[in-house]
Write a protein that holds these residues in place. Sequence first.
Motif, short mmCIF file in Angstrom:
data_model
loop_
_atom_site.label_atom_id
_atom_site.label_comp_id
_atom_site.label_asym_id
_atom_site.label_seq_id
_atom_site.Cartn_x
_atom_site.Cartn_y
_atom_site.Cartn_z
N LYS A 46 17.33 13.54 -43.87
CA LYS A 46 16.80 14.36 -42.71
C LYS A 46 17.84 14.36 -41.57
O LYS A 46 18.72 13.69 -41.18
N ARG A 47 17.63 15.62 -40.86
CA ARG A 47 18.68 15.87 -39.62
C ARG A 47 18.31 15.47 -38.38
O ARG A 47 17.33 15.08 -37.95
N GLU A 48 19.31 14.71 -37.70
CA GLU A 48 19.25 14.02 -36.44
C GLU A 48 18.60 14.98 -35.25
O GLU A 48 19.04 16.29 -35.31
N GLN A 49 17.72 14.86 -34.70
CA GLN A 49 17.29 15.57 -33.45
C GLN A 49 17.84 15.65 -32.17
O GLN A 49 18.04 16.67 -31.22
N GLN A 94 18.16 12.80 -25.99
CA GLN A 94 16.88 12.45 -26.33
C GLN A 94 15.72 12.35 -25.19
O GLN A 94 14.91 13.11 -25.18
N THR A 108 23.43 13.70 -40.57
CA THR A 108 22.35 13.78 -41.55
C THR A 108 22.09 12.39 -41.96
O THR A 108 23.07 11.66 -42.54
N CYS A 109 20.95 12.05 -42.38
CA CYS A 109 20.64 10.63 -42.97
C CYS A 109 21.19 10.89 -44.32
O CYS A 109 20.91 11.62 -45.30
N TYR A 111 25.44 7.61 -42.05
CA TYR A 111 24.36 7.58 -41.03
C TYR A 111 22.96 7.56 -41.75
O TYR A 111 22.97 7.98 -42.74
N TYR A 112 22.35 6.66 -41.09
CA TYR A 112 20.88 6.49 -41.76
C TYR A 112 19.72 6.80 -40.56
O TYR A 112 19.99 6.20 -39.51
N CYS A 113 18.45 7.27 -40.96
CA CYS A 113 17.51 7.50 -40.15
C CYS A 113 16.77 6.18 -39.61
O CYS A 113 15.98 6.00 -38.59
N THR A 155 20.85 9.07 -32.32
CA THR A 155 19.48 8.36 -32.65
C THR A 155 19.41 7.91 -34.05
O THR A 155 18.51 7.35 -34.38
N PHE A 156 20.49 8.21 -34.74
CA PHE A 156 20.61 7.59 -36.19
C PHE A 156 21.64 6.30 -36.21
O PHE A 156 22.19 6.20 -35.46
#
Length: 354
Positions: A332-335, A143, A326-327, A350-352, A339-340
């Motif tokens: 939502k998709r991790e960028q 990131q 993916t959350c 995983y969670y955002c 980061t999740f």
Amino acid sequence: LAGFPDAGAETKCAACGSAGTELKRCLRCNEVSYCNKDCQTQDWKEHKQRCGAMRELFEMGSPDLRAAAITAQAKVANQAIKAAKKSGTPVVSMSSTAFGVVAPGMPIPAGVPPNYGLKQAAVMDFHSGASSSGGRGNMRGEQAYRAYYDDLEDNREQWLAFFDIHQHHMDAEHTCGILGTLATIYRQRGVLDMCEKVLDMEDEVLRRYQRCGALEGPGAVRCYDELNYKYQVIRYNIHLQKKRYSLCGTLFRSLARYEIKYKKNYDDQNYLFMLTAVLKKRPTAAILDSLTDAEVEKIVLAPLALPGSENLHVTDQARRNVALQTCACCGKREQAIATFFKCSKCKCTYYCGA
């Protein structure tokens, strides 16, 4: 010595020539077979010259090279950062430039790119993950690396002018390491067009580092050679993935020449060993310079003819290391990597955090 029963390797014993269904393959290369240990021992003097080379052929073009060694500076920086975080001490980045000191709360000196802090944050992440063994290592800083790369593109002229100044050769060196890591992430993820854009920027910075670093003496020259080697390795792998084999050939000569220049031993060679493995020629500078384009093309294509060549470009482990999550709640998709938040109980959801 000999291992599992033959399953498609040579159908005859490499030592005595006997054929049969009970032959066993060499465990190191899986390419030659023997009746028994006596036959393998008898053939070892001849086979050992090719055995390691065959193993390398299977692995060639897989993940990009890991750093040959972690610098003492990166280790010290990493230890200091971890110690500070553990004690609750704020970690502050301060950098000296030709125009003055850059630090939080201080005005950016004229001549320094206004978002220089993005470079400092990327370097912090790069060093924090540098000494991690296995896994994602400093790829976890994706990131920060992407934010820095985007600013390099948005303010290209100002950044490149900054790197043109001799006193900023270390900034250029750090930037090459960061961009090389970001390019590796994209290549292993299969985002090849983005990978090439990042490499184009690294090439610009590398050329400036070469000019400025040359004034620092042999140590900086060697550092440039190593960075350029790693840069070319990624380029080579992309050309291989995109089937641009003629471009691979040009890079092969340069990569093998680097391994000759720095006297890399057989186990550390990634390209030079192919002279022996594929062409059965001595790995010397004179032989390398005498190779025809057809011979180099034969070397480039050799790994593609081996069993399992479909996994040559990127290993399954490398794909997992750079995979985006993916959350489980909102989809939502991790960028960027890491980061999740991972579920502390099952370790697989995983969670955002939104």
